[in-house]
Structure formats: structure tokens, C-alpha cells
Design a protein around this motif. Structure first.
Motif, PDB file in Angstrom:
ATOM      1  N   ALA A   9      18.926   3.962  -9.680  1.00 13.71           N
ATOM      2  CA  ALA A   9      17.700   3.557  -8.994  1.00 13.71           C
ATOM      3  C   ALA A   9      16.785   4.755  -8.781  1.00 13.71           C
ATOM      4  N   ALA A  10      17.361   5.866  -8.305  1.00  5.13           N
ATOM      5  CA  ALA A  10      16.565   7.068  -8.050  1.00  5.13           C
ATOM      6  C   ALA A  10      15.915   7.567  -9.333  1.00  5.13           C
ATOM      7  N   LYS A  11      16.653   7.489 -10.449  1.00  9.39           N
ATOM      8  CA  LYS A  11      16.114   7.935 -11.740  1.00  9.39           C
ATOM      9  C   LYS A  11      14.859   7.156 -12.118  1.00  9.39           C
ATOM     10  N   TRP A  12      14.913   5.836 -11.952  1.00 15.04           N
ATOM     11  CA  TRP A  12      13.763   5.006 -12.351  1.00 15.04           C
ATOM     12  C   TRP A  12      12.627   5.072 -11.341  1.00 15.04           C
ATOM     13  N   TYR A  13      12.974   5.234 -10.037  1.00 12.52           N
ATOM     14  CA  TYR A  13      11.906   5.433  -9.046  1.00 12.52           C
ATOM     15  C   TYR A  13      11.132   6.713  -9.375  1.00 12.52           C
ATOM     16  N   ARG A  14      11.875   7.758  -9.780  1.00 12.26           N
ATOM     17  CA  ARG A  14      11.215   9.023 -10.083  1.00 12.26           C
ATOM     18  C   ARG A  14      10.259   8.862 -11.269  1.00 12.26           C
ATOM     19  N   LYS A  15      10.718   8.195 -12.313  1.00 10.34           N
ATOM     20  CA  LYS A  15       9.870   8.005 -13.492  1.00 10.34           C
ATOM     21  C   LYS A  15       8.576   7.271 -13.120  1.00 10.34           C
ATOM     22  N   SER A  16       8.734   6.207 -12.318  1.00 10.18           N
ATOM     23  CA  SER A  16       7.562   5.442 -11.898  1.00 10.18           C
ATOM     24  C   SER A  16       6.678   6.260 -10.959  1.00 10.18           C
ATOM     25  N   ALA A  17       7.307   6.992 -10.046  1.00  8.95           N
ATOM     26  CA  ALA A  17       6.562   7.801  -9.081  1.00  8.95           C
ATOM     27  C   ALA A  17       5.745   8.880  -9.779  1.00  8.95           C
ATOM     28  N   GLU A  18       6.319   9.467 -10.825  1.00 10.99           N
ATOM     29  CA  GLU A  18       5.609  10.517 -11.554  1.00 10.99           C
ATOM     30  C   GLU A  18       4.398   9.970 -12.308  1.00 10.99           C
ATOM     31  N   ASN A  75       4.326   2.644  -4.626  1.00 11.59           N
ATOM     32  CA  ASN A  75       5.533   1.981  -4.108  1.00 11.59           C
ATOM     33  C   ASN A  75       6.782   2.769  -4.499  1.00 11.59           C
ATOM     34  N   ALA A  76       6.792   3.267  -5.734  1.00 14.01           N
ATOM     35  CA  ALA A  76       7.922   4.078  -6.192  1.00 14.01           C
ATOM     36  C   ALA A  76       7.958   5.421  -5.457  1.00 14.01           C
ATOM     37  N   GLN A  77       6.787   5.996  -5.212  1.00 11.92           N
ATOM     38  CA  GLN A  77       6.734   7.259  -4.468  1.00 11.92           C
ATOM     39  C   GLN A  77       7.309   7.081  -3.066  1.00 11.92           C
ATOM     40  N   ASN A  78       6.950   5.984  -2.431  1.00 15.81           N
ATOM     41  CA  ASN A  78       7.474   5.693  -1.094  1.00 15.81           C
ATOM     42  C   ASN A  78       8.992   5.504  -1.141  1.00 15.81           C
ATOM     43  N   SER A  79       9.475   4.736  -2.119  1.00 12.90           N
ATOM     44  CA  SER A  79      10.912   4.480  -2.224  1.00 12.90           C
ATOM     45  C   SER A  79      11.678   5.768  -2.535  1.00 12.90           C
ATOM     46  N   LEU A  80      11.118   6.600  -3.418  1.00 18.63           N
ATOM     47  CA  LEU A  80      11.779   7.867  -3.741  1.00 18.63           C
ATOM     48  C   LEU A  80      11.825   8.768  -2.511  1.00 18.63           C
ATOM     49  N   GLY A  81      10.757   8.754  -1.727  1.00 16.83           N
ATOM     50  CA  GLY A  81      10.764   9.507  -0.467  1.00 16.83           C
ATOM     51  C   GLY A  81      11.880   9.045   0.446  1.00 16.83           C
ATOM     52  N   SER A  82      12.066   7.737   0.525  1.00 20.68           N
ATOM     53  CA  SER A  82      13.138   7.189   1.375  1.00 20.68           C
ATOM     54  C   SER A  82      14.512   7.563   0.840  1.00 20.68           C
ATOM     55  N   PHE A  83      14.660   7.595  -0.491  1.00 22.18           N
ATOM     56  CA  PHE A  83      15.937   7.988  -1.083  1.00 22.18           C
ATOM     57  C   PHE A  83      16.271   9.435  -0.714  1.00 22.18           C
ATOM     58  N   LYS A  91       9.194  14.300   2.240  1.00 27.58           N
ATOM     59  CA  LYS A  91       7.832  14.476   2.765  1.00 27.58           C
ATOM     60  C   LYS A  91       6.817  14.539   1.620  1.00 27.58           C
ATOM     61  N   LYS A  92       7.165  15.254   0.555  1.00 25.13           N
ATOM     62  CA  LYS A  92       6.251  15.385  -0.589  1.00 25.13           C
ATOM     63  C   LYS A  92       5.902  14.013  -1.181  1.00 25.13           C
ATOM     64  N   TRP A  93       6.914  13.190  -1.388  1.00 27.87           N
ATOM     65  CA  TRP A  93       6.673  11.879  -2.007  1.00 27.87           C
ATOM     66  C   TRP A  93       5.984  10.921  -1.038  1.00 27.87           C
ATOM     67  N   TYR A  94       6.340  11.019   0.235  1.00 26.21           N
ATOM     68  CA  TYR A  94       5.644  10.200   1.234  1.00 26.21           C
ATOM     69  C   TYR A  94       4.156  10.544   1.270  1.00 26.21           C
ATOM     70  N   GLU A  95       3.856  11.845   1.209  1.00 28.29           N
ATOM     71  CA  GLU A  95       2.456  12.272   1.282  1.00 28.29           C
ATOM     72  C   GLU A  95       1.664  11.791   0.066  1.00 28.29           C
ATOM     73  N   LEU A  96       2.298  11.799  -1.109  1.00 27.91           N
ATOM     74  CA  LEU A  96       1.616  11.311  -2.310  1.00 27.91           C
ATOM     75  C   LEU A  96       1.305   9.820  -2.194  1.00 27.91           C
ATOM     76  N   ALA A  97       2.274   9.058  -1.679  1.00 30.15           N
ATOM     77  CA  ALA A  97       2.057   7.614  -1.503  1.00 30.15           C
ATOM     78  C   ALA A  97       1.039   7.353  -0.393  1.00 30.15           C
ATOM     79  N   ALA A  98       1.128   8.133   0.689  1.00 28.40           N
ATOM     80  CA  ALA A  98       0.210   7.965   1.823  1.00 28.40           C
ATOM     81  C   ALA A  98      -1.231   8.236   1.401  1.00 28.40           C
ATOM     82  N   ALA A  99      -1.401   9.210   0.511  1.00 25.71           N
ATOM     83  CA  ALA A  99      -2.746   9.540   0.033  1.00 25.71           C
ATOM     84  C   ALA A  99      -3.377   8.378  -0.726  1.00 25.71           C
TER      85      ALA A  99
END
Length: 394
Positions: free
Chosen positions: A92-101, A106-114, A129-137
Motif C-alpha cells: 500500500a505504501a509503495k503505491w501511495y508513494r507513486k500516486s503522491a509523487e 489523497n495519496a499524499q495525505n494517506s502516505l503522511g498517515s502511513f 509532515k512533509k506529505w501532509y503539507e503537500l496535501a494541505a497546500a
């Protein structure tokens, strides 16, 4: 005429939907990644086809491997929750990262939670924090709320209630029910904001109206205790019922209590048993203890020694000292189970250590009758249970 028109319209819409899906499937089979993802979602939701999560995973994987960010996020979700595939947080983390990048918030938020929880990756709050901030932006209110939680708890950042409040306020204004609940907590306790009970209750009601179960529970206790709002049993019952229906074990337990005592509603024993069972099945110790008594004494249910023993044992193992005493007595008498004096001795000993008032006398009487051949077995079991079930001093 009107009925015939509606039937004809439904037929045309349905025929169009299936025809469209046939076209999508042809495109998907030819390798079109958008069509593959659309087909995956159709199978996930049962839209135009019979719901089939395995098929959803198959088509979603095809699209994800072709770098469709939405498909990558969905595939990660399937692995996160075990939908159509075995649960696998690493995958799951692998695919969240691919989508987040690719910028999927939504993937950035989920990766942050992971990263915050250490699911499928090592726990790493700065990464979270980094991934949360990207999604929050990008305006993701869940990530804004999660940033507030980092500052509230001091996870990877210096604890700062004022900053936490700023994030919670921002997410609350976006309608995020979790953030509204978190902000209510700050207002209730004067953390990072000026204390305001009225503001806290208002936020709890907004969160509750949005269906947030913890807000239901908080309001139920507010009205039950009557400390921050005027006590109101009917309102307390209403909110416990809402939370209970959404699966909250503590709410199910209190709802059952209310039905037993007629608090905020009419007395209803069978309804109480129904909710005790739901809470007990989720591991609520008090509900397990109540069921043990109900089946032992035939209160609102037929007497059933085996059921009484089953629930009493669960409550005893969960740390309820009165159930530990009752379980010892059941073993001593062979009630609902085979007679076992060594087990009886061990449980009565644990109940005594944990403060049950009846257990010491019961244990004393048992020891007078305990055969010599049972003594050594009882001593070994008692030591083991003391280590496992003796309540630790705070």
C-alpha cells in the motif's frame, strides 16, 4: 402512461450504461489506462456490472502500472483495507508513494498517515509532515487537521497548542468533522485558545451533525453529566444511540444501561441485552460482565450456564474483579463448565488481589476443601494468573 414512460426511460438509461461499459471494456482491453481505471471503479462499486473486487484490483493494477495516479491511489487503498487482495501495508505504501509523487493529494495525505503511524514504512514524523503539507497546500482538510495533531502531540515538532489550534480552525472552517471535534477539545480545555464551553459544544454539534462518532459520544457524556451543559437524559440517550448505531462499543454499553434503567427512554430489557451483546462482542469488559450476570440469573434472557460462563470468563480475562470472583465460583461449583478447583483457586486469588470484597472469603472456604493432589496444580496456576491478571498499580 406515466408508469410506461418511467419504465421506458429506465430501460434506455440502463441500456445506455451497459453499452457504454462495453465500449469502456473494449478500450481497457486495448490498453487504455483511463478506461482500465474506469472499469476498475465500476467493478468496485457494482456500477453497470456485478460488484467484483478481484476484477477491480486486476484492472486497477493495469492502470496503475501505466502510471495512472488515481489508479495507484485506489490500488494502495485496496492493499490498505484488504479489498479484493490480502492486506499489505508495505505494498500500500509503495503505491501511495507513486500516486503522491504525481501530486495526488489523497495519496499524499494517506502516505503522511502511513509515516505518522509506521504502517508499511518506518515511523517518521518529519516525512509525515512533509506529505501532509503537500496535501494541505492543495486544500486537503484531512491533512490540515493532521498537521494540527502533530503540533498538539509534539510528534516530530515542538508541541504548540496555538499552532495546533490554527490548523484545526482552518480545517474546521472547511467542514472537516474530525477537526471540529479536535478544536472543540481545545476550547473545552482552554488549550491554545481562550476557553469557551459554548464554542466547544457548538463545534461538537457541527461534528456530530456531520456524523463523527466521537462527537456523538462526547455530547452524550456532556448531557449525561450536566457539568458543561444542562443535564438532559433524553439528549444523552439520543447521542449514545447515534454513536452505538455507528459501532461505538462504549456507546453501546451506555445505551444498554439506559434501557435497563429507563434513562432518557422507556425501560426495555431485551433491547438492553441486544446492545450489551454488540458491545461485548467488541471486547467491552463491563458489557461482558453484565451478560455473564444476565445469563447466570436469567435476567431478560433464559438462564444459560454455558453462556454465563463464556461471558464471565471474557470479563474476568479483561480485568473485571467481580467477574474474576464469579468465574472462580463457577469453576468451584462446575457451573457452565467442568468443575476445576485449581482454576477456581487461581481466579479467586486474582480477584482478591484486585480488590473484590467477596473473593477472600470464597478463597478461604475453597482452600479448606482443596484436596492435597490439587494443591500443587493450584499453586502453579495461581502464580501464572497473578502475573497475567493482577492489576498493575498506577
Amino acid at each position: 402512461m406515466k408508469t410506461a414512460f418511467c419504465v421506458t426511460l429506465f430501460f434506455l438509461i440502463t441500456t445506455s450504461l451497459f453499452a457504454n461499459l462495453d465500449s469502456i471494456k473494449l478500450l481497457a482491453e486495448s490498453g487504455d489506462r483511463e478506461a482500465q481505471y474506469t472499469l476498475a471503479i465500476s467493478y468496485e462499486n457494482g456500477e453497470g456490472v456485478e460488484k467484483n473486487l478481484q476484477e477491480a484490483v486486476k484492472w486497477c493494477r493495469m492502470a496503475a502500472e501505466k502510471d495512472n495516479a488515481f489508479a495507484q491511489n485506489s490500488l494502495a487503498k485496496y492493499y490498505s483495507f484488504g479489498m479484493g487482495v490480502e492486506k499489505d501495508f508495505v505494498e500500500a505504501a509503495k503505491w501511495y508513494r507513486k500516486s503522491a509523487e504525481h501530486g495526488n493529494y489523497n495519496a499524499q495525505n494517506s502516505l503522511g498517515s502511513f509515516y505518522a503511524l509506521g504502517l508499511g514504512v518506518g515511523q517518521n514524523f518529519p516525512e509525515a509532515k512533509k506529505w501532509y503539507e503537500l496535501a494541505a497546500a492543495q486544500g486537503n482538510s484531512d491533512s490540515i487537521n493532521s498537521l494540527g495533531l502533530l503540533y498538539f502531540r509534539g510528534d516530530g515538532v515542538e508541541k504548540n497548542m496555538r499552532t495546533a489550534a490554527e490548523y484545526f480552525i482552518k480545517a474546521s472552517e472547511m467542514g472537516n468533522a474530525t477537526a471540529q471535534f479536535n478544536l472543540a477539545n481545545l476550547y473545552m480545555n482552554g488549550l491554545g485558545v481562550r476557553r469557551s464551553v459554548s464554542q466547544a459544544v457548538s463545534l461538537l454539534k457541527k461534528s456530530s451533525d456531520a456524523g463523527y462518532v466521537e462527537a456523538h459520544v462526547a455530547l452524550a457524556f456532556c448531557y449525561r453529566k450536566g457539568e458543561v451543559v444542562e443535564g438532559n437524559n433524553e439528549e444523552s440517550f439520543k447521542y449514545f444511540k447515534k454513536a452505538a448505531e455507528q459501532g461505538s462499543a462504549i456507546a453501546q454499553k451506555y445505551l444498554a444501561d439506559y434501557y435497563v434503567d429507563g434513562v432518557g427512554t422507556t425501560k426495555d430489557g431485551p433491547e438492553a441485552i441486544k446492545w450489551y451483546i454488540k458491545a461485548a462482542e467488541q471486547g467491552n469488559t463491563e458489557s461482558q460482565a453484565m451478560l455473564g450476570i444476565a445469563y447466570r440469573d436469567g435476567v431478560y434472557v433464559d438462564k444459560n450456564p454455558e453462556e454465563a460462563f463464556k461471558w464471565t470468563k471474557k470479563a474476568a480475562q479483561g480485568g473485571c474483579e467481580s467477574s474474576q470472583n464469579s468465574l472462580g465460583c463457577m469453576y468451584m461449583l462446575g457451573f457452565g463448565t467442568a468443575k476445576n478447583l485449581a482454576e477456581a483457586c487461581a481466579w479467586l486469588h486474582v480477584a482478591s488481589l484486585n480488590g473484590d470484597k467477596l473473593a477472600p472469603k470464597n478463597l478461604e472456604n475453597l482452600k479448606k476443601e482443596l484436596p492435597e493432589n490439587e494443591l500443587s496444580k493450584a499453586r502453579i496456576l495461581t502464580m501464572a494468573y497473578e502475573m497475567q491478571y493482577k492489576r498493575k498499580k498506577k
